[in-house]
Design a protein around this motif. Structure first.
Motif, short mmCIF file in Angstrom:
data_model
loop_
_atom_site.label_atom_id
_atom_site.label_comp_id
_atom_site.label_asym_id
_atom_site.label_seq_id
_atom_site.Cartn_x
_atom_site.Cartn_y
_atom_site.Cartn_z
N VAL A 22 0.83 -1.21 0.00
CA VAL A 22 0.00 0.00 0.00
C VAL A 22 0.86 1.26 0.00
O VAL A 22 0.62 2.19 -0.77
CB VAL A 22 -0.98 -0.01 1.19
CG1 VAL A 22 -1.72 1.30 1.32
CG2 VAL A 22 -1.98 -1.14 1.06
N CYS A 23 1.86 1.29 0.84
CA CYS A 23 2.69 2.50 0.96
C CYS A 23 3.53 2.75 -0.28
O CYS A 23 3.92 3.89 -0.54
CB CYS A 23 3.55 2.42 2.21
SG CYS A 23 2.60 2.57 3.75
N ALA A 24 3.78 1.74 -1.08
CA ALA A 24 4.53 1.92 -2.32
C ALA A 24 3.76 2.76 -3.34
O ALA A 24 4.34 3.28 -4.29
CB ALA A 24 4.90 0.57 -2.93
N PHE A 25 2.47 2.92 -3.12
CA PHE A 25 1.61 3.68 -4.04
C PHE A 25 1.19 5.03 -3.45
O PHE A 25 0.34 5.71 -4.01
CB PHE A 25 0.37 2.86 -4.40
CG PHE A 25 0.67 1.69 -5.28
CD1 PHE A 25 0.60 1.80 -6.66
CD2 PHE A 25 1.06 0.46 -4.73
CE1 PHE A 25 0.89 0.71 -7.48
CE2 PHE A 25 1.35 -0.63 -5.55
CZ PHE A 25 1.26 -0.49 -6.92
N GLU A 26 1.77 5.42 -2.36
CA GLU A 26 1.39 6.64 -1.65
C GLU A 26 1.40 7.86 -2.57
O GLU A 26 0.55 8.74 -2.45
CB GLU A 26 2.34 6.84 -0.47
CG GLU A 26 2.06 8.09 0.32
CD GLU A 26 3.19 9.10 0.26
OE1 GLU A 26 2.95 10.24 0.66
OE2 GLU A 26 4.30 8.75 -0.19
N ASP A 27 2.30 7.90 -3.51
CA ASP A 27 2.41 9.08 -4.38
C ASP A 27 1.22 9.27 -5.32
O ASP A 27 1.04 10.37 -5.86
CB ASP A 27 3.71 9.02 -5.19
CG ASP A 27 3.75 7.84 -6.15
OD1 ASP A 27 3.49 6.70 -5.70
OD2 ASP A 27 4.04 8.04 -7.34
N VAL A 28 0.41 8.25 -5.53
CA VAL A 28 -0.73 8.37 -6.45
C VAL A 28 -2.08 8.26 -5.72
O VAL A 28 -3.12 8.14 -6.36
CB VAL A 28 -0.66 7.32 -7.59
CG1 VAL A 28 0.52 7.59 -8.49
CG2 VAL A 28 -0.64 5.91 -7.04
N ALA A 60 -3.12 -4.94 -2.17
CA ALA A 60 -3.56 -4.67 -3.53
C ALA A 60 -5.06 -4.41 -3.58
O ALA A 60 -5.53 -3.51 -4.28
CB ALA A 60 -3.18 -5.83 -4.45
N VAL A 61 -5.83 -5.17 -2.79
CA VAL A 61 -7.28 -4.99 -2.74
C VAL A 61 -7.62 -3.64 -2.10
O VAL A 61 -8.54 -2.94 -2.55
CB VAL A 61 -7.96 -6.17 -2.02
CG1 VAL A 61 -9.42 -5.88 -1.75
CG2 VAL A 61 -7.80 -7.44 -2.85
N MET A 62 -6.87 -3.24 -1.09
CA MET A 62 -7.07 -1.91 -0.50
C MET A 62 -6.86 -0.83 -1.56
O MET A 62 -7.61 0.15 -1.63
CB MET A 62 -6.09 -1.68 0.65
CG MET A 62 -6.44 -2.39 1.91
SD MET A 62 -5.20 -1.96 3.17
CE MET A 62 -5.69 -3.08 4.45
N LEU A 63 -5.85 -1.03 -2.38
CA LEU A 63 -5.58 -0.07 -3.46
C LEU A 63 -6.75 0.02 -4.44
O LEU A 63 -7.05 1.11 -4.95
CB LEU A 63 -4.30 -0.46 -4.21
CG LEU A 63 -3.00 -0.32 -3.43
CD1 LEU A 63 -1.87 -0.99 -4.18
CD2 LEU A 63 -2.69 1.14 -3.15
N ALA A 64 -7.42 -1.10 -4.69
CA ALA A 64 -8.59 -1.08 -5.59
C ALA A 64 -9.65 -0.14 -5.06
O ALA A 64 -10.21 0.67 -5.81
CB ALA A 64 -9.14 -2.49 -5.77
N GLY A 65 -9.92 -0.21 -3.78
CA GLY A 65 -10.91 0.68 -3.18
C GLY A 65 -10.46 2.13 -3.20
O GLY A 65 -11.23 3.04 -3.52
N LEU A 66 -9.19 2.35 -2.87
CA LEU A 66 -8.67 3.71 -2.85
C LEU A 66 -8.67 4.34 -4.24
O LEU A 66 -8.90 5.54 -4.39
CB LEU A 66 -7.26 3.72 -2.26
CG LEU A 66 -7.19 3.45 -0.76
CD1 LEU A 66 -5.76 3.13 -0.33
CD2 LEU A 66 -7.75 4.63 0.03
#
Length: 134
Positions: A22-28, A60-66
């Motif tokens: 999750v934190c690897a995608f913080e910038d987006v 990854a699923v958390m990222l889908a929601g975000l």
């Protein structure tokens, strides 16, 4: 440094698998890194000590929601589409990693490791990038 490398570095720095993804995608994302870190904390080690879904996949699923949620608290309309994205990621993760349950991935009962944590993290990051366009 690409996202896979960033996630690997965070995991080496004691982030759990979910936090690293999750934190690897913080910038987006519209969420600060500390909040992402805190939200993902309980999803490491396969929720419940290797009993549940792999933390990297959970991330990854958390990222889908975000990424996909319409954020409409009064009349949510994006749940079905987000579930579809999550299912696609879970299917791809299982195909690539050999399972979705932490206990199975780590070979707790069989002694056969299907996928290491670093590889699960790498797989989850790659799948999230592909499926979510992040």
């Amino acid at each position: 440094m690409n996202r896979k490398e960033a996630a690997a570095a965070m995991h080496q720095n004691k982030y759990n698998c979910c936090q690293a993804v999750v934190c690897a995608f913080e910038d987006v994302l519209d969420v600060d890194k500390e909040t992402l870190f805190r939200i993902a904390e309980g999803f490491g080690a396969g929720m419940g000590g290797m009993q549940g879904t792999c933390g990297a996949l959970s991330g990854a699923v958390m990222l889908a929601g975000l990424k996909n949620s319409d954020k409409n608290l009064e009349n949510p309309g994006s749940k079905g589409a987000t579930t579809k994205l999550s299912k696609e990621m879970a299917n791809r993760f299982e195909e690539k990693s050999g399972a979705t349950i932490c206990r199975e991935l780590k070979g707790v009962d069989t002694g056969v490791v299907l996928c290491s944590c670093p590889d699960c993290i790498s797989n989850a990051v790659e799948i999230a990038e592909e499926v979510l366009g992040l």
